[in-house]
Scaffold this active site. Structure first.
Site, PDB file in Angstrom:
ATOM      1  CG  HIS A 163      -0.391   0.114   2.648  1.00 53.91           C
ATOM      2  ND1 HIS A 163      -0.016   1.485   3.040  1.00 53.91           N
ATOM      3  CD2 HIS A 163      -0.179  -0.835   3.414  1.00 53.91           C
ATOM      4  CE1 HIS A 163       0.264   0.842   4.326  1.00 53.91           C
ATOM      5  NE2 HIS A 163       0.271  -0.500   4.580  1.00 53.91           N
ATOM      6  CG  ASP A 207       2.542   0.307   8.158  1.00 54.95           C
ATOM      7  OD1 ASP A 207       2.229  -0.142   6.972  1.00 54.95           O
ATOM      8  OD2 ASP A 207       1.990   0.695   9.005  1.00 54.95           O
ATOM      9  CD  GLU A 261      -3.232  -1.390   5.519  1.00 52.54           C
ATOM     10  OE1 GLU A 261      -3.455  -2.563   6.175  1.00 52.54           O
ATOM     11  OE2 GLU A 261      -2.700  -0.557   6.107  1.00 52.54           O
ATOM     12  CD  GLU A 262      -1.357   2.219   7.661  1.00 54.12           C
ATOM     13  OE1 GLU A 262      -2.131   1.408   8.454  1.00 54.12           O
ATOM     14  OE2 GLU A 262      -0.057   1.985   7.585  1.00 54.12           O
ATOM     15  CG  ASP A 271       0.931  -3.660   5.221  1.00 53.32           C
ATOM     16  OD1 ASP A 271       1.826  -2.949   5.655  1.00 53.32           O
ATOM     17  OD2 ASP A 271      -0.148  -3.552   5.307  1.00 53.32           O
ATOM     18  CG  HIS A 327       0.651   2.438  12.906  1.00 54.55           C
ATOM     19  ND1 HIS A 327      -0.983   1.972  13.052  1.00 54.55           N
ATOM     20  CD2 HIS A 327       0.785   1.858  11.594  1.00 54.55           C
ATOM     21  CE1 HIS A 327      -1.001   1.429  12.218  1.00 54.55           C
ATOM     22  NE2 HIS A 327      -0.272   1.286  11.287  1.00 54.55           N
TER      23      HIS A 327
END
Lengths: 478, 478
Positions: free
Chosen positions: B276, B288, B322-323, B350, B421
């Site tokens: 992504h 990520d 995606e997130e 991912d 994140h």
């Protein structure tokens, strides 16, 4: 450590030292450790200081609360406590922000202590990169009108090397802003002095020279410094906008907190044990130097529990304003100038609570050997290393001209600079058992020095510094 | 890696794949790895994406730039590229702040993606603590008018356990806010889902149920969660003030970037390789999922360099959103619904760029054994582990109803949740050599699946979900 257990420790009340324990005939360090592991007194103090008071930068409400709490706690422990006046700087951080204009990146930034702020709309300029203070010369005219990034990285080696690497790299933080400003820089960024890249900004004091314009100065994270360096290396100077709301207010009154375990035979001869009560504002100063404060307070309590006074006085000093001024250290040396020839030793602990190794020491001829024999009593705690040193501790540094033997608690500080001066210097980083051991190492050494038939040989004072006053070039805070 | 070397890699231009290399007769993985270690193409792409474009949350300028760059780069690599339209949410973070009123502590806080903001003056209330979503019931009436802290910690075990621990603890983030709001909570704080305590806030998506009031929701650091828990355990509920400036704007158009290496014999049969393109806004989404994007783009380039087409088409899909929504994943499944029976496999990466281990796989009967034989070709890279799984990847999840065999690149993710994140998910955390190996593992597996005489056995689609629509209960983003 499990959270439940930690909670229990924090909440348990300190039980009085039992008389039966005092009558114990095990070796001193072993007795003290058993008592400390039973009561966790140092841990409880550290938990209170960090959870209930929190950050305590000079001039802040947190600092006032810390002075109050330390004085009250030592009083409750049965000591007569003095709050010796110190005038401290009052620097406040305010909002802070930095960004690369294009390609757009927000930088994680924190002002250096003592920095001036920027205008409200900030300072915006291209960035040039110097690999440490020594590399500034190479940049020549290109500094003019630009922001200088001092990007020298700390290496992460074993413990003594970590402290040396810090001292070496820290010159870019303490002296970089004025050096760059003299060459026309409009602001200074410094790569955070640390050994872990977790996007953590490491603050710390800077100082302005009288002959240089005062430009805003801030630390950015290792990651952000690397990013800027890559952008510069790729051929385009990135534009950065820096906004700092920090400013210096009027000095305020504060205090060194001083408590004596009075000597039974030679009460006017003093073994000083010291830590600093202030901290930076980002974290809660758990390792720096809450742990030291807890060790010092607990040492006094443990030794009082032995049930008889030491031959000489053991004095706890919790210094004000180590981080950004050393005003407490200078005030103590000045106020006690007449007694310093009877200060037989000064022990400082300001390297965090880690595996104890021994002591760094500045002593007269034969002193290292004497200490080498004494620390055999600490073999069970592994703290038998005596390392000769000239820079032993920032707060006890001003006692040097009087030739006071200086000792610094030496620990395995490989992780110290992961958290030093960051928002992550918090209670969870401290191991309760190591804190207990460190407290016992400090207490045992203080007791041995206070009991020794002959005091340590005094070192020759260093020649007077060429700098005009201690204020102009303070020892580097840790 | 030395900074100088890194710089050189970032600046070097990609050399064309040489014809001589394509004529090589070494095993495929070995040939691809040699080429990748020579050109470092995946690394260069990741460096560009993170340094030159940076954060790329759905709806942001960074996301638009990433779509543009990915499409142009794949075009320059000689592929015909489609930007398939996706409508994505546009949530913006704004300013965020949280503090304990007394004892005064500033908390390190970050809003959860999708959260509503607070009123400008914030929300102020006492905090109660739940040990995860399941523990909310125990708090009963005490939730009313309070802020709920969901404080379940992730354990840090070995790789598959880390992902499982994340999925287990993440329910408090995804479903905690609505669950607490139904019981009268005025706001929700969530302990950051992570495996390193470095005062790092971990953001991530939350979602509101239709039947619950929408209360502001934010993550705080592990340290701050521990602090609040200790204060609560000591008997007084701390008051916290939370200010969040986040809000959701109008949806905006974005795109999945799709490029085909067209098959020579069965061009309508597709092996999909996916990552992504969007990221959270705090870091630069290096692990990520910048790393995954680089692996997918580089796989296509490496395989094209072999000089002849695969039997089946290998399709790169760089998903949007995606997130915080999975809109890209759903849009692809919808737009290609008619072709999915001819999608012979979909591979997603991912989980960051770490030591490659093999693949997680959702396949039909006998598929795991087939894959077990195929991955012997990856023995030199150590990636021979096939782990049956039902949740393989968030973006390829919507292909399940069509029975497409799903594979997820499996890596040693023990450090993934240190940075996941957070502001620290940055380029320096990625090891260039591991990224190269991961790219080659992905490329080799895609090639083998595209070349295989028989496609993998297709799994039976799961029974239709009881939830009204995929939008209401998306697969958990990683």
């Amino acid at each position: 450590m499990a959270r439940a257990a930690l909670r229990a420790l924090t909440c348990a009340s300190l039980l009085a030292v039992s008389v039966a324990w005092a009558a114990d005939d095990r070796p001193l360090a072993e007795r003290l450790l058993a008592e400390e592991l039973r009561t966790r007194g140092a841990w409880q103090r550290l938990a209170h200081l960090t959870d209930r008071i929190g950050p305590r930068l000079s001039g802040s409400a947190g600092e006032r609360a810390a002075v109050q709490w330390a004085a009250e706690t030592l009083t409750a422990d049965g000591f007569s406590v003095r709050r010796e006046p110190v005038t401290v700087p009052h620097w406040v951080r305010g909002e802070e922000q930095a960004e690369v204009i294009a390609p757009a990146h927000r930088l994680v930034v924190t002002a250096l202590g003592g920095s001036v702020g920027t205008p409200p709309h900030g300072v915006e300029a291209e960035v040039v990169v110097a690999d440490g203070l020594d590399d500034l010369e190479r940049l020549g005219e290109s500094v003019q009108g630009r922001i200088v990034l001092f990007n020298r990285a700390m290496t992460n080696d074993d413990s003594p090397a970590a402290f040396r690497a810090y001292r070496d790299a820290a010159t870019q933080r303490t002296r970089g802003p004025s050096a760059a400003a003299r060459k026309g820089a409009v602001a200074v960024l410094v790569r955070s002095l640390g050994t872990l890249s977790a996007r953590l900004p490491h603050t710390g004091a800077t100082r302005y020279d009288a002959d240089a314009p005062q430009v805003p100065a801030a630390a950015i994270t290792a990651e952000d410094a690397d990013l800027l360096a890559r952008l510069v290396a790729s051929g385009t100077l990135p534009r950065v906008r820096l906004r700092l709301g920090c400013r210096t207010l009027e000095d305020v009154p504060s205090a060194n907190v001083v408590a004596d375990l009075v000597g039974g035979e030679r009460p006017d001869e003093v073994v000083l044990i010291a830590a600093h009560l202030d901290s930076w504002d980002l974290g809660t100063g758990a390792h720096d130097d809450g742990a030291g404060v807890a060790m010092v307070m607990e040492s006094l309590r443990l030794l009082k529990g032995l049930g008889r006074p030491p031959r000489r006085t053991i004095r706890a000093v919790l210094y004000a304003n180590e981080e950004n001024g050393l005003a407490g250290a200078r005030a103590y040396a000045a106020a006690h100038a007449g007694e310093l020839t009877r200060h037989v030793a000064a022990l400082e602990t300001d390297s965090g609570a880690f595996v104890p190794l021994g002591f760094r020491a500045w002593v007269g001829p034969g002193g290292v050997e004497r200490l080498g024999e004494m620390v055999q009593a600490l073999a069970g705690l592994g703290a038998t290393r005596i390392t000769p040193a000239t820079e032993v501790g920032a707060d006890i540094g001003p006692l040097k001209p009087a030739g006071v033997p200086l000792l610094g608690l030496d620990v395995d500080g490989r992780q110290y600079f992961h958290w030093h001066h960051t928002p992550a210097d918090t209670l969870d980083k401290v191991d309760p058992e190591l804190l207990a051991k460190d407290a016992v190492v400090l207490a045992t050494m203080a007791w041995m020095l206070a009991e020794a038939p002959e005091p340590l040989p005094r070192p020759s004072p260093p020649p007077p510094s060429p700098s005009p006053s201690p204020a102009a070039a303070p020892a580097l805070p840790r």
